[in-house]
Design a protein around this motif. Sequence first.
Motif, PDB file in Angstrom:
ATOM      1  N   THR A 194      13.115   0.364   2.742  1.00  0.00           N
ATOM      2  CA  THR A 194      12.344   0.110   3.966  1.00  0.00           C
ATOM      3  C   THR A 194      11.145  -0.777   3.689  1.00  0.00           C
ATOM      4  O   THR A 194      10.317  -0.480   2.825  1.00  0.00           O
ATOM      5  CB  THR A 194      11.843   1.451   4.565  1.00  0.00           C
ATOM      6  OG1 THR A 194      12.958   2.311   4.728  1.00  0.00           O
ATOM      7  CG2 THR A 194      11.161   1.234   5.904  1.00  0.00           C
ATOM      8  N   GLU A 195      11.059  -1.891   4.450  1.00  0.00           N
ATOM      9  CA  GLU A 195       9.939  -2.814   4.281  1.00  0.00           C
ATOM     10  C   GLU A 195       8.862  -2.541   5.334  1.00  0.00           C
ATOM     11  O   GLU A 195       7.675  -2.564   5.041  1.00  0.00           O
ATOM     12  CB  GLU A 195      10.475  -4.232   4.439  1.00  0.00           C
ATOM     13  CG  GLU A 195       9.675  -5.287   3.782  1.00  0.00           C
ATOM     14  CD  GLU A 195      10.386  -6.634   3.905  1.00  0.00           C
ATOM     15  OE1 GLU A 195      10.594  -7.101   5.045  1.00  0.00           O
ATOM     16  OE2 GLU A 195      10.748  -7.205   2.866  1.00  0.00           O
ATOM     17  N   PRO A 212       6.186  -6.199   0.333  1.00  0.00           N
ATOM     18  CA  PRO A 212       7.038  -5.679  -0.753  1.00  0.00           C
ATOM     19  C   PRO A 212       6.409  -4.475  -1.441  1.00  0.00           C
ATOM     20  O   PRO A 212       7.072  -3.685  -2.100  1.00  0.00           O
ATOM     21  CB  PRO A 212       7.126  -6.872  -1.718  1.00  0.00           C
ATOM     22  CG  PRO A 212       5.902  -7.677  -1.446  1.00  0.00           C
ATOM     23  CD  PRO A 212       5.546  -7.471   0.000  1.00  0.00           C
ATOM     24  N   GLY A 213       5.116  -4.358  -1.284  1.00  0.00           N
ATOM     25  CA  GLY A 213       4.375  -3.258  -1.886  1.00  0.00           C
ATOM     26  C   GLY A 213       2.947  -3.411  -1.423  1.00  0.00           C
ATOM     27  O   GLY A 213       2.547  -4.499  -0.994  1.00  0.00           O
ATOM     28  N   SER A 214       2.177  -2.360  -1.460  1.00  0.00           N
ATOM     29  CA  SER A 214       0.791  -2.479  -1.021  1.00  0.00           C
ATOM     30  C   SER A 214      -0.015  -1.294  -1.541  1.00  0.00           C
ATOM     31  O   SER A 214       0.486  -0.167  -1.579  1.00  0.00           O
ATOM     32  CB  SER A 214       0.738  -2.504   0.511  1.00  0.00           C
ATOM     33  OG  SER A 214      -0.596  -2.367   0.950  1.00  0.00           O
ATOM     34  N   GLY A 215      -1.250  -1.588  -1.911  1.00  0.00           N
ATOM     35  CA  GLY A 215      -2.143  -0.514  -2.362  1.00  0.00           C
ATOM     36  C   GLY A 215      -3.215  -0.230  -1.335  1.00  0.00           C
ATOM     37  O   GLY A 215      -4.248   0.357  -1.663  1.00  0.00           O
ATOM     38  N   ALA A 216      -2.963  -0.697  -0.092  1.00  0.00           N
ATOM     39  CA  ALA A 216      -4.002  -0.547   0.935  1.00  0.00           C
ATOM     40  C   ALA A 216      -3.942   0.847   1.565  1.00  0.00           C
ATOM     41  O   ALA A 216      -3.381   1.042   2.636  1.00  0.00           O
ATOM     42  CB  ALA A 216      -3.826  -1.633   1.995  1.00  0.00           C
ATOM     43  N   GLY A 217      -4.493   1.791   0.872  1.00  0.00           N
ATOM     44  CA  GLY A 217      -4.610   3.152   1.426  1.00  0.00           C
ATOM     45  C   GLY A 217      -3.266   3.837   1.577  1.00  0.00           C
ATOM     46  O   GLY A 217      -2.231   3.317   1.148  1.00  0.00           O
ATOM     47  N   PRO A 218      -3.275   5.039   2.199  1.00  0.00           N
ATOM     48  CA  PRO A 218      -1.999   5.721   2.440  1.00  0.00           C
ATOM     49  C   PRO A 218      -1.097   4.824   3.277  1.00  0.00           C
ATOM     50  O   PRO A 218      -1.559   4.133   4.187  1.00  0.00           O
ATOM     51  CB  PRO A 218      -2.411   6.966   3.227  1.00  0.00           C
ATOM     52  CG  PRO A 218      -3.860   7.175   2.912  1.00  0.00           C
ATOM     53  CD  PRO A 218      -4.430   5.806   2.687  1.00  0.00           C
TER      54      PRO A 218
END
Length: 506
Positions: A194-195, A212-218
């Motif tokens: 899932t994108e 593709p990926g993210s570190g922006a919070g939950p």
Amino acid sequence: MLPDADLTIHTAPPVESFEVGASRVDAPSSLAHLVSDDARDRLAHSHGQAFRDVVRALSGKLPHIPDLVVRPSSEAEVVQVLDWCSDANVAVVPFGGGSSVVGGVEPRVGDGYAGVVSLDLTSMDRVLAVDRTSGAALVQAGVLGPHLEEQLRPQGYTLRFFPQSFEFSSLGGWLATRAGGHFATRLTHIDDLTESLRVITPSGAVETRRLPGSGAGPSPDRLFLGSEGTLGVITEAWVRIQERPRWRAGASVGFADYDAGVQAVRALSQSGLHPANCRLLDPVEALINAGSPTAVLVLGFESADHPLHAWMERALELCLDHGGIPSGPPRYTDSADDRSARTGPSDTWRSAFLRMPYQRDALAAQGMIVETFETACTWDRFAALRAAVDDAARDAMRQVGATGVVTCRFTHVYPDGPAPYFGVYAAGEWGKTVEQWDEIKQAVSEALIANGGTITHHHAVGRDHRPWYDRQRPDLFAAALQAGKAVLDPAGILNPGALVDPLRRA
Ligand SMILES: Cc1cc2nc3c(=O)[nH]c(=O)nc-3n(C[C@H](O)[C@H](O)[C@H](O)COP(=O)(O)OP(=O)(O)OC[C@H]3O[C@@H](n4cnc5c(N)ncnc54)[C@H](O)[C@@H]3O)c2cc1C
């Protein structure tokens, strides 16, 4: 005492014999073209596909029937339905393929609602866009598995997400339940494919960013993945698609000692080889479904990019280290066409796997108790968990007077633990098999929770797993989820009874 072997084949009574009753609610005229109050339609939306659903349908006992079935074909229509239902205190049960095995689509919503609508999303079934550069597709959530693959195939792509219920379950259902597909390692759940998501809630639309990926919070996706229709209606998703695999490698490996087989799978799961298939069948499962006298490991690799000899050879070395004996040389195919001869235990098991749902229904009609339950735990706990579950199931079978066997296989494996999947095959007593199963299920669920397992690895929580899920999840997390639901679904109309209670009715 053994029950009488009554193998009468029971058939479903005619539709007219079910107590359907008149609908308690009328939809606004603007929605009339989407609405069905037909008795057959309402009955078909009154249950999922668990053993207890099949038997209750055969017995003519479906106590919770939606007042209306509503089939939106656009997001605007979903918005209209949710607006009406929020204003009129009508509960809404989102319905994809209806293959839930945990009471997820059964309109068991309690007495506090004017009525219940089953929101059938299968008219929203198109692939809307394909991004070839990124390898992703925008897909409407109501599409069923085969129709999704039919639309991707001409473009050379596949989602390659094949739950056993593939034929009769939908993308939206997979997302809402965090379903598990055929990849035994790495890309195990639909989450991994899932994108981004688009969700219509009674408070408005939520669209997450394609990343593709993210570190922006939950992650906002994570709020809706597994939300089981309680927070909003998933209408679209960008999913990660793949080129169709060209190379495949398959083998089956027998283990005279089941525990050695478990150690072999642990080694494989920690090897970084990432087999697509890594299913260890215990001796009973192997005998019933693969015709093998010992435990069998069904092993497979697939790739669109490279041949797989080195991967398979290393995997077989690991198996040999643990006493595994391959049933024959590994089979390699190197074209998109995999219709090569199938002969070994893994092939016998594969065809049994595809037949299982149909066999279950046929056996249920003859008074057999045939049902599964699944979990996951860390490797250090697996032996104790399996023993406890086995004891609990056998004990419960004795208590309810059912004679049978318990089987175990791994559906998915992780470096830190397996996802064991148990089967119960027992001779029950027609007319009582639902109650007999409920007692067995109660006992095994207690054993799962007491031994460090999860109440579900991929079947979801629904209504049936609530008592154990409520104990498994941290209380503060439950409170946070309820608070989130109060924001998204202030009237508390979305799938009441499943997953989490609305605050105002808790
Ligand atoms: C024989 C058999 C084999 C199975 N094998 C597997 C398996 O291999 N792996 C696995 O994970 N599961 C399996 N299941 C369980 C089931 O198929 C999954 O839970 C599946 O994901 C449900 O999809 P569905 O479209 O049928 O959803 P439904 O049954 O229609 O709904 C399931 C839940 O999702 C909600 N929902 C549905 N669509 C939406 C939407 N668009 N937006 C918001 N909420 C929605 C519903 O309200 C409900 O709570 C199996 C079931 C059967 C009967």
